[in-house]
Design a protein around this motif. Structure first.
Motif, short mmCIF file in Angstrom:
data_model
loop_
_atom_site.label_atom_id
_atom_site.label_comp_id
_atom_site.label_asym_id
_atom_site.label_seq_id
_atom_site.Cartn_x
_atom_site.Cartn_y
_atom_site.Cartn_z
N PRO A 124 -17.22 -9.97 3.17
CA PRO A 124 -16.85 -10.89 4.26
C PRO A 124 -15.79 -10.30 5.17
N PHE A 125 -15.80 -10.74 6.41
CA PHE A 125 -14.77 -10.32 7.35
C PHE A 125 -13.48 -11.08 7.07
N ASP A 126 -12.38 -10.35 6.93
CA ASP A 126 -11.08 -10.95 6.67
C ASP A 126 -10.06 -10.31 7.63
N PRO A 127 -9.61 -11.05 8.65
CA PRO A 127 -8.70 -10.45 9.63
C PRO A 127 -7.37 -10.00 9.03
N PHE A 128 -6.99 -10.59 7.90
CA PHE A 128 -5.70 -10.27 7.31
C PHE A 128 -5.71 -8.95 6.53
N ASN A 129 -6.89 -8.41 6.30
CA ASN A 129 -6.98 -7.12 5.61
C ASN A 129 -6.94 -5.94 6.57
N LEU A 130 -7.05 -6.20 7.87
CA LEU A 130 -7.07 -5.12 8.85
C LEU A 130 -5.69 -4.49 8.97
N LEU A 154 -3.41 -16.66 21.83
CA LEU A 154 -4.55 -16.19 22.62
C LEU A 154 -4.87 -14.74 22.28
N ALA A 155 -3.86 -13.90 22.16
CA ALA A 155 -4.08 -12.51 21.79
C ALA A 155 -4.69 -12.41 20.41
N TRP A 156 -4.20 -13.24 19.46
CA TRP A 156 -4.74 -13.23 18.10
C TRP A 156 -6.23 -13.57 18.12
N ILE A 157 -6.60 -14.57 18.88
CA ILE A 157 -8.00 -14.99 18.95
C ILE A 157 -8.86 -13.88 19.53
N MET A 158 -8.41 -13.29 20.64
CA MET A 158 -9.19 -12.23 21.27
C MET A 158 -9.28 -11.00 20.38
N GLU A 159 -8.19 -10.61 19.76
CA GLU A 159 -8.18 -9.46 18.86
C GLU A 159 -9.09 -9.71 17.66
N THR A 160 -9.00 -10.89 17.08
CA THR A 160 -9.83 -11.21 15.92
C THR A 160 -11.31 -11.19 16.28
N TYR A 161 -11.65 -11.72 17.44
CA TYR A 161 -13.05 -11.72 17.89
C TYR A 161 -13.57 -10.29 18.02
N GLU A 162 -12.79 -9.42 18.64
CA GLU A 162 -13.22 -8.03 18.82
C GLU A 162 -13.36 -7.32 17.47
N MET A 163 -12.39 -7.53 16.58
CA MET A 163 -12.45 -6.91 15.27
C MET A 163 -13.65 -7.42 14.47
N GLN A 164 -13.92 -8.71 14.60
CA GLN A 164 -15.05 -9.30 13.90
C GLN A 164 -16.37 -8.73 14.40
N CYS A 165 -16.50 -8.61 15.73
CA CYS A 165 -17.72 -8.02 16.30
C CYS A 165 -17.91 -6.59 15.81
N GLY A 166 -16.83 -5.81 15.81
CA GLY A 166 -16.91 -4.44 15.32
C GLY A 166 -17.27 -4.37 13.85
N PHE A 167 -16.75 -5.30 13.07
CA PHE A 167 -17.05 -5.36 11.64
C PHE A 167 -18.54 -5.62 11.41
N TYR A 168 -19.09 -6.61 12.12
CA TYR A 168 -20.50 -6.95 11.95
C TYR A 168 -21.42 -5.82 12.44
N GLU A 169 -21.01 -5.14 13.50
CA GLU A 169 -21.80 -4.00 13.98
C GLU A 169 -21.81 -2.88 12.94
N ALA A 170 -20.67 -2.68 12.28
CA ALA A 170 -20.59 -1.67 11.22
C ALA A 170 -21.48 -2.05 10.04
N GLN A 171 -21.57 -3.34 9.76
CA GLN A 171 -22.48 -3.79 8.70
C GLN A 171 -23.93 -3.51 9.08
#
Length: 290
Positions: free
Chosen positions: A146-152, A119-136
């Motif tokens: 592309p967004f890659d959670p494993f590179n964070l 659950l934490a992984w899903i929530m963290e990934t969602y937040e990181m993904q949103c931040g990534f797209y906003e930065a784009q």
């Protein structure tokens, strides 16, 4: 007097709140569906509208007072036909309104897969993904990246770590075992496919000799939530496979012929739609032919 949350829901609420606090999120339990979704704007029949007026979301996640998504805890009662029908109506309302909904169970809040729960992984990934797209959108990251959670990466105890790379240490163990001659491959191979009902099915294997190997299989339910769940399923498969490797090296289980693994791969390919695959050397069918 009745409690607002049962014991399992209370654990999930505390867990969601702990992760949400890091991102300024608010968690509201037992919010009526009609208070989150405009039922008059989604074009539904009387049955769905009546349901939406009576039903509630287990948890509504928001930033400020703007709902972002809902989280539902599905316990054993959700296996009944009546509850399945209710869940289907709730999912349909979320789909029509564009509100993401995440369905979790007790497995999502255990630490069987490392420091982060699923659950934490899903929530963290969602937040990181949103931040990534906003930065784009701001031009800070190229649009073709592309967004890659494993590179964070983040700093922990003076070292850079990849917090969302759950299987990182397990993959390192595989490589070391290959270098010591205890495995045939330095990493595992596998496939992930979608079944007719939308469930993702995955198989991961590794050779322990030119003719035998170890495999694991698992599945993950379909979700109406905007992250790539095949990433998470792939992590789970590798972690489970490393556990099986440890049992094999301890003499607790035996390896199986690669031809058997190949048969399982062919069965999945025949029954499901392929989503992705990866191979270190070659797939099991090629090994079985040699």
């Amino acid at each position: 007097m009745l409690r607002l949350l049962n014991r399992h829901e209370e654990v999930v609420f505390d867990h969601i709140s702990e992760v949400g606090n890091r991102y300024g999120l608010s968690v509201y339990p037992k919010v009526r569906v009609a208070d989150v979704i405009n039922l008059d704007a989604v074009g539904i029949d009387f049955s769905h509208k009546s349901f939406g007026l009576r039903a509630h979301f287990d948890f509504t996640i928001s930033r400020g007072y703007d709902p972002l998504y809902a989280v539902e805890f599905d316990g054993p009662s959700h296996l009944t036909d009546v509850q399945r029908e209710r869940d289907g109506k709730k999912d349909r309302l979320c789909q029509l309104s564009g509100l993401p909904i995440l369905r979790v169970n007790s497995r999502h809040i255990t630490q069987d897969f490392g420091e982060l729960t699923l659950l934490a992984w899903i929530m963290e990934t969602y937040e990181m993904q949103c931040g990534f797209y906003e930065a784009q959108e701001r031009g800070q990251i190229p649009f073709d990246e592309p967004f890659d959670p494993f590179n964070l990466m983040t700093m922990q105890d003076g070292k850079f770590v990849h917090p969302l790379f759950l299987s990182e240490s397990h993959r390192r163990q595989m490589r070391l075992l290959k270098e010591s001659g205890r495995l045939q491959d330095f990493a595992s191979s596998g496939i992930i496919a979608d079944s007719i009902d939308g469930t993702m099915r995955g198989l991961e294997f590794i050779r322990v000799s030119p003719t035998h190997g170890l495999r694991v299989e698992t599945a993950m339910r379909a979700q109406q939530f905007p992250i790539l769940f095949s990433d998470l399923l792939g992590e789970i498969l590798v972690i489970q496979l490393m556990e099986r490797i440890a049992a094999y090296l301890a003499g607790e289980i035996s390896a199986e012929p690669l031809v058997t693994i190949d048969q399982r791969i062919k069965h999945i390919q025949a029954k499901c739609r392929m989503r992705c695959s990866h191979s270190v050397s070659s797939l099991a069918r090629e090994q079985a032919a040699t």
